[in-house]
Each structure stands twice: as structure tokens, then as C-alpha cells.
Design a protein around this motif. Structure first.
Motif, short mmCIF file in Angstrom:
data_model
loop_
_atom_site.label_atom_id
_atom_site.label_comp_id
_atom_site.label_asym_id
_atom_site.label_seq_id
_atom_site.Cartn_x
_atom_site.Cartn_y
_atom_site.Cartn_z
N GLY A 1 0.79 -1.23 0.00
CA GLY A 1 0.00 0.00 0.00
C GLY A 1 0.82 1.27 0.00
O GLY A 1 0.34 2.33 -0.40
N GLU A 2 2.07 1.18 0.44
CA GLU A 2 2.93 2.36 0.46
C GLU A 2 3.30 2.84 -0.95
O GLU A 2 3.83 3.94 -1.12
CB GLU A 2 4.19 2.09 1.28
CG GLU A 2 3.91 1.82 2.76
CD GLU A 2 3.22 2.98 3.46
OE1 GLU A 2 3.63 4.14 3.26
OE2 GLU A 2 2.26 2.73 4.21
N LEU A 3 3.00 2.04 -1.96
CA LEU A 3 3.25 2.44 -3.34
C LEU A 3 2.18 3.43 -3.84
O LEU A 3 2.40 4.12 -4.83
CB LEU A 3 3.27 1.22 -4.27
CG LEU A 3 4.39 0.23 -4.06
CD1 LEU A 3 4.17 -1.01 -4.93
CD2 LEU A 3 5.73 0.88 -4.37
N PHE A 4 1.04 3.49 -3.17
CA PHE A 4 -0.06 4.30 -3.65
C PHE A 4 0.29 5.77 -3.85
O PHE A 4 -0.02 6.33 -4.90
CB PHE A 4 -1.30 4.17 -2.78
CG PHE A 4 -2.43 5.02 -3.26
CD1 PHE A 4 -3.06 4.74 -4.47
CD2 PHE A 4 -2.85 6.13 -2.55
CE1 PHE A 4 -4.09 5.54 -4.94
CE2 PHE A 4 -3.87 6.93 -3.01
CZ PHE A 4 -4.50 6.62 -4.20
N PRO A 5 0.94 6.45 -2.89
CA PRO A 5 1.22 7.87 -3.12
C PRO A 5 2.10 8.11 -4.35
O PRO A 5 1.93 9.11 -5.05
CB PRO A 5 1.92 8.34 -1.85
CG PRO A 5 1.91 7.22 -0.91
CD PRO A 5 1.36 6.01 -1.58
N ALA A 57 -11.50 3.05 -4.50
CA ALA A 57 -11.55 2.44 -3.16
C ALA A 57 -10.18 2.53 -2.49
O ALA A 57 -10.09 2.80 -1.28
CB ALA A 57 -11.99 0.98 -3.27
N ILE A 58 -9.12 2.32 -3.25
CA ILE A 58 -7.76 2.46 -2.70
C ILE A 58 -7.55 3.90 -2.23
O ILE A 58 -7.06 4.14 -1.12
CB ILE A 58 -6.71 2.06 -3.74
CG1 ILE A 58 -6.75 0.55 -3.99
CG2 ILE A 58 -5.31 2.50 -3.31
CD1 ILE A 58 -5.92 0.08 -5.18
N ALA A 59 -7.93 4.86 -3.06
CA ALA A 59 -7.75 6.28 -2.71
C ALA A 59 -8.55 6.65 -1.47
O ALA A 59 -8.03 7.34 -0.58
CB ALA A 59 -8.16 7.16 -3.89
N ASN A 60 -9.80 6.19 -1.39
CA ASN A 60 -10.63 6.49 -0.22
C ASN A 60 -10.03 5.90 1.05
O ASN A 60 -10.02 6.55 2.10
CB ASN A 60 -12.05 5.97 -0.43
CG ASN A 60 -12.80 6.73 -1.49
OD1 ASN A 60 -12.43 7.84 -1.87
ND2 ASN A 60 -13.87 6.14 -1.99
N THR A 61 -9.54 4.67 0.94
CA THR A 61 -8.92 4.01 2.09
C THR A 61 -7.68 4.78 2.55
O THR A 61 -7.50 5.05 3.73
CB THR A 61 -8.56 2.55 1.72
OG1 THR A 61 -9.75 1.87 1.31
CG2 THR A 61 -7.94 1.82 2.89
N TRP A 62 -6.86 5.15 1.59
CA TRP A 62 -5.63 5.91 1.89
C TRP A 62 -5.97 7.25 2.52
O TRP A 62 -5.35 7.67 3.51
CB TRP A 62 -4.81 6.09 0.62
CG TRP A 62 -3.55 6.85 0.84
CD1 TRP A 62 -3.38 8.20 0.71
CD2 TRP A 62 -2.29 6.34 1.26
NE1 TRP A 62 -2.08 8.54 1.01
CE2 TRP A 62 -1.40 7.41 1.35
CE3 TRP A 62 -1.84 5.05 1.56
CZ2 TRP A 62 -0.07 7.25 1.74
CZ3 TRP A 62 -0.51 4.89 1.94
CH2 TRP A 62 0.35 5.97 2.02
N ASP A 63 -6.95 7.94 1.94
CA ASP A 63 -7.32 9.28 2.42
C ASP A 63 -7.86 9.26 3.85
O ASP A 63 -7.76 10.26 4.55
CB ASP A 63 -8.34 9.93 1.48
CG ASP A 63 -7.73 10.30 0.13
OD1 ASP A 63 -6.49 10.36 0.02
OD2 ASP A 63 -8.51 10.53 -0.82
N ARG A 113 -5.41 -5.77 0.59
CA ARG A 113 -6.57 -6.47 -0.01
C ARG A 113 -7.80 -6.41 0.88
O ARG A 113 -8.92 -6.26 0.39
CB ARG A 113 -6.22 -7.94 -0.28
CG ARG A 113 -5.15 -8.14 -1.28
CD ARG A 113 -4.86 -9.60 -1.48
NE ARG A 113 -4.91 -10.30 -0.19
CZ ARG A 113 -4.30 -11.43 0.10
NH1 ARG A 113 -3.56 -12.00 -0.80
NH2 ARG A 113 -4.40 -11.98 1.27
N ILE A 114 -7.63 -6.55 2.15
CA ILE A 114 -8.78 -6.61 3.07
C ILE A 114 -9.44 -5.24 3.21
O ILE A 114 -10.67 -5.13 3.11
CB ILE A 114 -8.34 -7.17 4.45
CG1 ILE A 114 -7.88 -8.62 4.27
CG2 ILE A 114 -9.47 -7.06 5.46
CD1 ILE A 114 -7.17 -9.20 5.44
N THR A 115 -8.66 -4.19 3.46
CA THR A 115 -9.26 -2.87 3.66
C THR A 115 -9.92 -2.37 2.38
O THR A 115 -10.98 -1.74 2.42
CB THR A 115 -8.22 -1.85 4.15
OG1 THR A 115 -7.14 -1.77 3.21
CG2 THR A 115 -7.71 -2.19 5.53
N VAL A 116 -9.32 -2.67 1.23
CA VAL A 116 -9.91 -2.23 -0.03
C VAL A 116 -11.16 -3.04 -0.33
O VAL A 116 -12.17 -2.49 -0.79
CB VAL A 116 -8.87 -2.31 -1.18
CG1 VAL A 116 -9.52 -2.02 -2.52
CG2 VAL A 116 -7.74 -1.33 -0.91
#
Length: 84
Positions: free
Chosen positions: A37-41, A63-69, A76-79
């Protein structure tokens, strides 16, 4: 020799047909982020929701962006929970 006009090509202009897509690359980007997940930014600085050709991939990216924000860990689980 006469020049070819792109708009004279079958199907109209090259730009009328939209940008090329690469679905395996979309999967690679999303899969890599779900594994780390640290690759997202980093990816977020390059890729946007509209860059995904597949609607399902757009929903996953959002969904990834919302979770990160929200400050949650992206995996996988949080998304998956965000997509419910």
C-alpha cells in the motif's frame, strides 16, 4: 506521393478512437498497490482514475484512494471492505 490524412482513415480521426489501453498494466498497478500500500502515493502522482479503461479497475482505484485518504492501511482486506 500524397500525404495521408489521419481523419480519412477508416473509423475517423486517430483521436476519435480514444487512447490505447493496456489492461495487463492496469492489473499490474492495482495488484502492486494491494501487495504494498505504500506504493499508492507514488502511483497517485502519475495515475488518475480516468487512466483506467476498465470500470472495475476505476472502482478499485477509487476504493484504494478512499482508504488511503482516511489514513487506513491499503491492502486487499481494507480495499475489499471499502468496495462492499
Amino acid at each position: 506521393m500524397a500525404k495521408r490524412d489521419a481523419s480519412a482513415a477508416p473509423g475517423g480521426s486517430v483521436f476519435d478512437r480514444g487512447l490505447p489501453t493496456h489492461v495487463p498494466l492496469e492489473k499490474l498497478i492495482l495488484g502492486a498497490i494491494l501487495l504494498d500500500g505504500e506504493l499508492f502515493p507514488v502511483a497517485r502522482g502519475i495515475v488518475d482514475t480516468a487512466d483506467f479503461a476498465i470500470e472495475k479497475h476505476q472502482r478499485i482505484w477509487t476504493a484504494i484512494a478512499n482508504t488511503w485518504d482516511r489514513g487506513e492501511s491499503v491492502n486487499r482486506i481494507t480495499v475489499a471492505n471499502e468496495l462492499k
